[in-house]
Design an enzyme around this catalytic site. Structure first.
Site, PDB file in Angstrom:
ATOM      1  N   ASP A  59     -18.115   4.486 -37.554  1.00 32.24           N
ATOM      2  CA  ASP A  59     -18.334   3.922 -36.214  1.00 32.24           C
ATOM      3  C   ASP A  59     -17.867   2.468 -36.236  1.00 32.24           C
ATOM      4  OD1 ASP A  59     -21.098   4.107 -33.863  1.00 32.24           O
ATOM      5  OD2 ASP A  59     -19.420   2.721 -33.879  1.00 32.24           O
ATOM      6  N   ASP A 119     -14.753   5.377 -30.547  1.00 33.80           N
ATOM      7  CA  ASP A 119     -14.755   4.587 -31.786  1.00 33.80           C
ATOM      8  C   ASP A 119     -15.552   5.245 -32.917  1.00 33.80           C
ATOM      9  OD1 ASP A 119     -17.429   4.120 -31.047  1.00 33.80           O
ATOM     10  OD2 ASP A 119     -17.376   2.086 -31.850  1.00 33.80           O
ATOM     11  N   GLU A 120     -15.735   6.534 -32.827  1.00 29.55           N
ATOM     12  CA  GLU A 120     -16.636   7.220 -33.753  1.00 29.55           C
ATOM     13  C   GLU A 120     -16.092   8.580 -34.161  1.00 29.55           C
ATOM     14  OE1 GLU A 120     -21.199   8.135 -33.001  1.00 29.55           O
ATOM     15  OE2 GLU A 120     -20.229   7.024 -31.405  1.00 29.55           O
TER      16      GLU A 120
END
Ligand code: TTP
Ligand code: MG
Length: 404
Positions: free
Chosen positions: A9, A107-108
């Site tokens: 993350d 973003d993960e």
């Protein structure tokens, strides 16, 4: 085999991208979101740099409140196209560590790095390599959690943000989670947390120790799941992009038909189409779907997951045929469809020994047909498609979807 699941993350993602691209923003409270209009703005904070978090600013907070908490912050509106380009580049870096990846947000992502010790070393070395690669190639920091399952890896990545690396050794899941507050559980929303706290449960360890019956009484079936989560048990596998993908073809008959022979031929034709598409995409699938729509428009679907991956017509046709024959038919059929899912890119190797002589021959037929289609842009049919008396033209089909 012991699983090794990695959760990555990015830290303060949108804000970090802006700070990277504009050095004058580094070390400063940067808030990305709606325009603050000197405290009168509407809308919310998308995210903010860790410097801004010290003022109590956080995602989803009204921008007017952020302004009051941090009037000297630097307020920027989000540049979504920039962040999605960045996201793609980061995902490409991650994909080099494992082909089994589940992207869960901009973003993960999860990576299944099981059995990669010979390539990347132990979990600490693996986590460091991932972080270093993202930092050196993209100038951004990420937080990484590594555990034997998704749920624990996700919790781990959040524990030492920003720039964190937390590893839960296999077998220690319950002990690892025990001291953490229940609101760390992935999937336990604020309402659940509130109810647990009212029951005197504040840590994950207390939840794990609570009686099964007591949880079932208060939460129903959700209680058992909560307990599992608290014990660090999670058997879900990654949902890869390919796993979600599917290919299907369907045809609506111009005249509804009950004739098994015609329906079986159509199954072969559809299987041939779908298998050819699989091969064009250099993919192999494992799950076969059948769809039947009857005269009264009732629609029925059946699916079956095979033991191995395939991209050949015969395997697909056999499986679709089995599904077809398992369905009792009391009405004529209006539409028939064949599909596949559970795909993997060509990497999946099919042991030649698994193929009997006939299947080997059939693959040759597939190859010849692919070649003809490539050269001449037209599809030739297998001899089996053309019956003695009826050919498909005696029962014209409408290839368009939607008519059915
Ligand atoms: P997050 O990973 O939740 O947050 P983050 O990366 O900014 O910070 P952290 O270090 O805590 O991970 O979300 C990723 C991006 O998604 C974030 O940079 C901005 C966007 N986002 C919103 O636009 N609105 C929201 O409410 C949240 C939570 C995120
Ligand atoms: Mg993030």
């Amino acid at each position: 085999m012991e699983k090794r699941i990695v959760h990555v993350d990015m830290d303060a993602f949108f804000a970090a991208v802006e700070q990277r691209d504009n050095p004058s923003l580094r070390g400063k409270p940067v808030i990305i979101g709606a325009s603050p209009r000197k405290g009168t703005g509407r809308g919310v904070v998308s995210t903010c740099s860790y410097e801004a978090r010290r003022f109590g600013v956080h995602s989803a907070m009204p921008i007017s409140r952020a302004w009051r908490a941090c009037p000297d912050g630097i307020y920027l509106s989000p540049d979504m196209s920039k962040y999605s380009v960045e996201s793609k580049k980061i995902m490409e870096i991650l994909a080099a560590f494992s082909p089994v990846m589940e992207k869960i947000s901009i973003d993960e992502a999860f990576l299944d790095c099981s059995g990669t010790e010979h390539l990347f070393g132990d979990s600490r070395a693996l986590g460091q390599s991932i972080k270093e690669k993202i930092l050196s190639e993209r100038g951004l920091t990420a937080s990484v959690g590594i555990a034997s399952n998704k749920s624990v890896a996700k919790i781990a990545s959040d524990l030492e943000k920003p720039d964190g690396l937390v590893i839960c050794p296999p077998g220690e899941e319950a002990a690892f989670l025990a001291p953490l507050p229940v609101n760390r559980l992935w999937g336990a929303g604020p309402k659940t947390v509130e109810r647990l706290e009212k029951m005197g449960i504040t840590t994950i360890g207390e939840l794990a120790a609570f009686s099964e019956e007591g949880l079932a009484r208060r939460f129903g079936r959700w209680g058992a799941r909560l307990r599992q989560m608290a014990l660090g048990i999670d058997s879900r596998s990654l949902e890869t992009e390919n796993g979600r993908k599917s290919i299907s073809e369907e045809r609506t008959f111009s005249r509804d038909t009950g004739k098994t022979e015609i329906l079986e031929k159509m199954l072969l034709s559809l299987s041939q189409d779908v298998a050819a598409q699989l091969r064009r995409k250099k993919m192999k699938a494992r799950t076969v779907h059948l769809k039947l729509r009857f005269s009264d428009f009732t629609t029925l679907t059946r699916s079956r997951t095979l033991q191995r991956y395939f991209d050949d017509t015969v395997t697909l046709h056999h499986a679709a045929g089995d599904l077809f024959r398992s369905v009792p038919r009391f009405q004529k059929v209006r539409l028939i469809g064949v599909g596949v899912s559970g795909m993997e890119e060509g990497k999946v190797y099919i042991q030649p020994s698994l193929f009997g002589e006939n299947r080997g021959k059939s693959r040759k037929v597939d190859r010849v047909m692919d070649e003809v289609a490539r050269k001449h842009g037209k599809v030739i049919t297998r001899a089996g498609l053309l019956g003695k008396k009826e050919s498909l033209s005696s029962n014209k089909v409408d290839k368009k979807k939607g008519r059915g």
